[in-house]
Scaffold this motif. Sequence first.
Motif, PDB file in Angstrom:
ATOM      1  N   UNK A  54       0.798  -1.225   0.000  1.00 39.62           N
ATOM      2  CA  UNK A  54       0.000   0.000   0.000  1.00 39.62           C
ATOM      3  C   UNK A  54       0.832   1.278   0.000  1.00 39.62           C
ATOM      4  N   UNK A  55       2.138   1.162  -0.164  1.00 42.95           N
ATOM      5  CA  UNK A  55       2.985   2.355  -0.191  1.00 42.95           C
ATOM      6  C   UNK A  55       3.739   2.494  -1.510  1.00 42.95           C
ATOM      7  N   UNK A  56       3.205   1.924  -2.562  1.00 36.88           N
ATOM      8  CA  UNK A  56       3.865   1.984  -3.864  1.00 36.88           C
ATOM      9  C   UNK A  56       3.614   3.304  -4.575  1.00 36.88           C
ATOM     10  N   UNK A  75      -4.011   6.217   0.905  1.00 38.93           N
ATOM     11  CA  UNK A  75      -4.050   5.228   1.978  1.00 38.93           C
ATOM     12  C   UNK A  75      -3.052   5.653   3.047  1.00 38.93           C
ATOM     13  N   UNK A  76      -3.416   5.388   4.275  1.00 40.07           N
ATOM     14  CA  UNK A  76      -2.536   5.656   5.408  1.00 40.07           C
ATOM     15  C   UNK A  76      -2.485   4.405   6.261  1.00 40.07           C
ATOM     16  N   UNK A 109      -0.111  -8.955  15.096  1.00 45.89           N
ATOM     17  CA  UNK A 109       0.394  -7.626  14.748  1.00 45.89           C
ATOM     18  C   UNK A 109      -0.779  -6.919  14.079  1.00 45.89           C
ATOM     19  N   UNK A 110      -1.130  -5.743  14.590  1.00 46.81           N
ATOM     20  CA  UNK A 110      -2.294  -5.007  14.097  1.00 46.81           C
ATOM     21  C   UNK A 110      -1.869  -3.698  13.449  1.00 46.81           C
ATOM     22  N   UNK A 111      -2.495  -3.406  12.296  1.00 48.78           N
ATOM     23  CA  UNK A 111      -2.263  -2.164  11.575  1.00 48.78           C
ATOM     24  C   UNK A 111      -3.635  -1.580  11.240  1.00 48.78           C
ATOM     25  N   UNK A 112      -3.811  -0.302  11.499  1.00 46.50           N
ATOM     26  CA  UNK A 112      -5.017   0.394  11.047  1.00 46.50           C
ATOM     27  C   UNK A 112      -4.747   0.908   9.641  1.00 46.50           C
TER      28      UNK A 112
END
Length: 136
Positions: free
Chosen positions: A94-96, A107-108, A126-129
Amino acid sequence: MPSTSSPEARIVEALVYRLTEVTPTVLLGYTALGLDEELPKPAILVQLESLQEQERQGRRVKMQMNLNVSVVIKTNEESTYALMDLTRSIRALFTTGERWVPEARSTQLSETQFDIAPNPGQLSFADIQLIIDVIL
């Protein structure tokens, strides 16, 4: 996965499909408790937390989608490193700088929160919002 007519659902469907690049087991709407013993590990659990309309112009609407993306593995001596590798792979998707769906404008990703279980065989997370701004 069955295709739906709702644009929001198509975005979530595309997200789940994209996450299968990290690991084949990606479940939507699954509780982040991971209590299912049949759940193949590693797995990614995606929970839609909120949809918030931000503004509207005619038929077009700007919305913010907030999702929780959890990686779950069985705890062993390499759990920390495995979770770090899996979450790094998710972040890379998601950081391309490219739009992974046409509707997504940005996207953040939040910081990664780790919950390493104290005993081997237990589940570690492991959690990412993930916050997605979309135009529908």
